[in-house]
Design an enzyme around this catalytic site. Structure first.
Site, PDB file in Angstrom:
ATOM      1  N   ARG A   1       0.794  -1.218   0.000  1.00  0.00           N
ATOM      2  CA  ARG A   1       0.000   0.000   0.000  1.00  0.00           C
ATOM      3  C   ARG A   1       0.829   1.270   0.000  1.00  0.00           C
ATOM      4  O   ARG A   1       0.569   2.202  -0.754  1.00  0.00           O
ATOM      5  CB  ARG A   1      -0.922   0.063   1.234  1.00  0.00           C
ATOM      6  CG  ARG A   1      -2.193  -0.689   1.087  1.00  0.00           C
ATOM      7  CD  ARG A   1      -2.616  -1.228   2.428  1.00  0.00           C
ATOM      8  NE  ARG A   1      -1.672  -2.260   2.816  1.00  0.00           N
ATOM      9  CZ  ARG A   1      -1.793  -3.534   2.455  1.00  0.00           C
ATOM     10  NH1 ARG A   1      -2.819  -3.927   1.783  1.00  0.00           N
ATOM     11  NH2 ARG A   1      -0.886  -4.437   2.784  1.00  0.00           N
ATOM     12  N   THR A   2       1.810   1.321   0.894  1.00  0.00           N
ATOM     13  CA  THR A   2       2.513   2.594   1.064  1.00  0.00           C
ATOM     14  C   THR A   2       3.230   2.980  -0.228  1.00  0.00           C
ATOM     15  O   THR A   2       3.105   4.102  -0.711  1.00  0.00           O
ATOM     16  CB  THR A   2       3.500   2.507   2.248  1.00  0.00           C
ATOM     17  OG1 THR A   2       2.767   2.086   3.394  1.00  0.00           O
ATOM     18  CG2 THR A   2       4.138   3.858   2.530  1.00  0.00           C
TER      19      THR A   2
ATOM     20  N   LYS B   1      26.127  -3.766  -1.968  1.00  0.00           N
ATOM     21  CA  LYS B   1      27.588  -3.720  -2.115  1.00  0.00           C
ATOM     22  C   LYS B   1      28.249  -3.063  -0.918  1.00  0.00           C
ATOM     23  O   LYS B   1      29.457  -2.851  -0.908  1.00  0.00           O
ATOM     24  CB  LYS B   1      27.946  -2.924  -3.379  1.00  0.00           C
ATOM     25  CG  LYS B   1      27.357  -3.462  -4.666  1.00  0.00           C
ATOM     26  CD  LYS B   1      27.760  -2.553  -5.827  1.00  0.00           C
ATOM     27  CE  LYS B   1      27.048  -2.955  -7.095  1.00  0.00           C
ATOM     28  NZ  LYS B   1      27.186  -1.908  -8.128  1.00  0.00           N
TER      29      LYS B   1
ATOM     30  N   ARG C   1      11.500   3.846   3.138  1.00  0.00           N
ATOM     31  CA  ARG C   1      11.135   2.854   4.166  1.00  0.00           C
ATOM     32  C   ARG C   1      12.390   2.077   4.515  1.00  0.00           C
ATOM     33  O   ARG C   1      13.116   1.621   3.634  1.00  0.00           O
ATOM     34  CB  ARG C   1      10.049   1.912   3.674  1.00  0.00           C
ATOM     35  CG  ARG C   1       9.825   0.767   4.663  1.00  0.00           C
ATOM     36  CD  ARG C   1       8.595  -0.016   4.404  1.00  0.00           C
ATOM     37  NE  ARG C   1       7.402   0.745   4.731  1.00  0.00           N
ATOM     38  CZ  ARG C   1       6.188   0.229   4.789  1.00  0.00           C
ATOM     39  NH1 ARG C   1       5.997  -1.052   4.530  1.00  0.00           N
ATOM     40  NH2 ARG C   1       5.138   0.977   5.092  1.00  0.00           N
TER      41      ARG C   1
ATOM     42  N   HIS D   1       5.472   5.969  11.383  1.00  0.00           N
ATOM     43  CA  HIS D   1       4.937   5.865  10.021  1.00  0.00           C
ATOM     44  C   HIS D   1       3.953   7.032   9.884  1.00  0.00           C
ATOM     45  O   HIS D   1       2.732   6.833   9.835  1.00  0.00           O
ATOM     46  CB  HIS D   1       4.236   4.510   9.877  1.00  0.00           C
ATOM     47  CG  HIS D   1       3.929   4.091   8.483  1.00  0.00           C
ATOM     48  ND1 HIS D   1       4.037   4.934   7.392  1.00  0.00           N
ATOM     49  CD2 HIS D   1       3.491   2.898   7.993  1.00  0.00           C
ATOM     50  CE1 HIS D   1       3.683   4.262   6.301  1.00  0.00           C
ATOM     51  NE2 HIS D   1       3.352   3.035   6.639  1.00  0.00           N
TER      52      HIS D   1
HETATM   53  C1  NCD Z   1       1.955  -1.069   8.162  1.00  0.00           C
HETATM   54  C2  NCD Z   1       3.457  -0.869   8.274  1.00  0.00           C
HETATM   55  O1  NCD Z   1       4.196  -1.115   7.323  1.00  0.00           O
HETATM   56  O2  NCD Z   1       3.848  -0.413   9.337  1.00  0.00           O
HETATM   57  N1  NCD Z   1       1.536  -1.245   6.865  1.00  0.00           N
HETATM   58  C3  NCD Z   1       1.261  -0.144   6.101  1.00  0.00           C
HETATM   59  O3  NCD Z   1       2.112   0.679   5.850  1.00  0.00           O
HETATM   60  N2  NCD Z   1      -0.003   0.011   5.700  1.00  0.00           N
HETATM   61  C4  NCD Z   1       1.403  -2.068   9.096  1.00  0.00           C
HETATM   62  C5  NCD Z   1       1.983  -3.436   9.189  1.00  0.00           C
HETATM   63  O4  NCD Z   1       2.942  -3.792   8.515  1.00  0.00           O
HETATM   64  O5  NCD Z   1       1.441  -4.211   9.993  1.00  0.00           O
END
Ligand code: NCD
Length: 300
Positions: free
Chosen positions: A48-49, A78, A99, A127
């Site tokens: 999703r993100t 590397k 991320r 997040h």
């Molecule tokens: C979450 C995350 O990556 O922290 N997912 C997301 O970004 N929608 C939640 C999760 O991984 O449980």
């Protein structure tokens, strides 16, 4: 706002502006970011993100360069440091969505980046853009944020989305937060201290039995398997809270079930058809919320 690293940095006025922009962008097509390039640099899995950020940028007329598996497919494999990668990517993109498995990685990246950095999840840290879309979901579904009672349920120790959401809810009035988790997975004390400083009512619980009838939002989360030292430890907590139609029936009329997704077994599929199941709509709101954030950070 130069970088987006943690929820605390948003003030209420900015959130209100972002939501107005998101509402407008959800209705109309415009391309204010034509010519801009977004790099999405993901060292941890995401569906999703990453897709919603990329969809948001493309819908705004911008372009995307992307690696979905940066630890294997970028020069990190590397031995390049995150800092060096960011210094280089700063020349290729106008904004970097990052991320990373380490808490604090986005702040480190921001300290060396010449372009804005967005934290798209840093280990068990934060997040913030998920929190923004979670709050936007509450605004869209309930029509208000002030005065709500919300239960944050599951792995609150390792879940970065609940940490960021608790910080953001702290900006609103007359909020009550119920933290529902096994003792070993309860929310960290830094969040509780923040809520106390901001006069937010909260309570910690081991079960949801007493609170189901009085909450407006049940925010369910996944037990974060990848953060446990062993599979055996994870299995101790797996399935500890499961949302079923019977659980939803104990909630008040109009209350909603949210989840940042992905879900494993903590919401049974039979719940999906209920009107109160807001989690797939929530994932959808992510595009408009992230479009608004990108415009806010990039458009001049
Ligand atoms: C979450 C995350 O990556 O922290 N997912 C997301 O970004 N929608 C939640 C999760 O991984 O449980």
């Amino acid at each position: 706002m130069k970088h987006c690293i943690e929820s605390q940095q948003f003030d209420r006025a900015t959130i209100t502006t972002l939501f107005k922009t998101a509402d407008r962008l959800a209705r109309t097509r415009s391309t204010p970011l034509k010519g801009a390039v977004m790099a999405s640099l993901f060292y941890e899995p995401s569906t999703r993100t990453r897709f919603s950020f990329e969809s948001a940028m493309l819908r705004l007329g911008g372009s995307v360069i992307s690696t979905e598996n940066a630890s294997e497919f970028s020069s990190a494999a590397k031995g390049e440091t995150l800092e060096d990668s960011i210094k280089v990517i700063s020349h290729y993109a106008d904004i970097i969505v990052l991320r990373h498995p380490e808490a604090g990685a986005s702040a480190r990246a921001a300290s060396v980046s010449s372009v804005p950095v967005i934290n798209a999840g840093d280990g068990i840290g934060q997040h913030p853009t998920q929190a923004l879309l979670d709050l936007y979901t509450i605004h869209r579904e309930l029509g208000k944020i002030d005065g709500i009672h919300i239960a944050l349920v599951g792995d609150l120790k390792h879940g970065r989305t609940v940490r960021s959401l608790a910080y953001l809810l702290g900006k609103y009035k007359r909020i009550t937060i119920h933290f529902v988790a096994p003792k070993a997975l309860q929310i960290a004390p830094d969040i509780l201290a923040y809520l106390e400083r901001h006069d937010v009512s909260y309570a910690c619980h081991r079960t949801w039995d007493d609170i189901l009838p009085c909450i407006d939002v049940l925010y369910q989360t996944r037990i974060q398997k990848e953060r446990f030292a062993s599979a055996a430890q994870y299995r101790t907590f797996k399935g500890v809270y499961v949302v079923s139609p019977e659980i939803v029936a104990r909630m008040k009329k109009g209350a909603i079930v949210m989840h940042p997704l992905p879900r494993v077994d903590e919401i049974v599929p039979e719940v999906d058809a209920l009107a109160s199941a807001a989690y797939f709509r929530q994932a959808g709101y992510g595009v408009a919320a992230r479009m608004a954030l990108l415009v806010h950070m990039l458009a001049r």
